[in-house]
Design a protein around this motif. Sequence first.
Motif, short mmCIF file in Angstrom:
data_model
loop_
_atom_site.label_atom_id
_atom_site.label_comp_id
_atom_site.label_asym_id
_atom_site.label_seq_id
_atom_site.Cartn_x
_atom_site.Cartn_y
_atom_site.Cartn_z
N SER A 34 -25.95 -2.98 -14.49
CA SER A 34 -24.82 -3.60 -13.80
C SER A 34 -23.66 -3.92 -14.74
N SER A 35 -23.95 -4.41 -15.94
CA SER A 35 -22.85 -4.76 -16.84
C SER A 35 -22.04 -3.53 -17.24
N GLN A 36 -22.70 -2.39 -17.46
CA GLN A 36 -21.98 -1.15 -17.75
C GLN A 36 -21.13 -0.74 -16.54
N TYR A 38 -19.83 -2.70 -14.19
CA TYR A 38 -18.67 -3.59 -14.05
C TYR A 38 -17.62 -3.26 -15.09
N GLN A 39 -18.05 -2.95 -16.30
CA GLN A 39 -17.10 -2.59 -17.35
C GLN A 39 -16.38 -1.28 -17.01
#
Length: 174
Positions: A34-36, A38-39
């Motif tokens: 998820s963090s990738q 969102y980035q």
Amino acid sequence: MSNFLIVDDDLTFCEILQRSLIRRGFTADVANNSSQAYQQVENNHYEKAIVDLKIGSESGLNVVAELLARQADLEVVVLTGYSSIATAVQAIKAGARNYLCKPADADEILAAFAEDRPQPMAIPDQPLSVDRMAWEHIQKVLAAHDGNISATARALGMHRRTLQRKLNKRPVRQ
């Protein structure tokens, strides 16, 4: 030409799908969590996203909601190897355009984006098997408890580890 974001923790699947989309003339980026994802959405504009329902220990439905909050015009198709009616309904409610069961190839995914809306599920001639009905019930209770396995196990009157084992298995067909 559409710009795709593929969000899945299966590295091999991502690589194959990315190459297949690029061969068809699209651009495609991959995020394995998820963090990738969102980035990627913060740094690029995407027309379409393909999101797995289960990304490691994360819920793809939460990822769908957050991606759409960050980029409202994004079209999303949710993929899953653990399909159930409850999760299909949740995916559409979260803002997904469509919902597909794995394995799905690039042609099926592109067709899912082309549909105006999800096709109604066909009513089978044979009723669901007892195992499939149990799977659907577990998914419904799990959804009602926001994916909390401990709360779901308590509600179903089973041990948490037993429920985890059931959830790690693939659902029965019918």
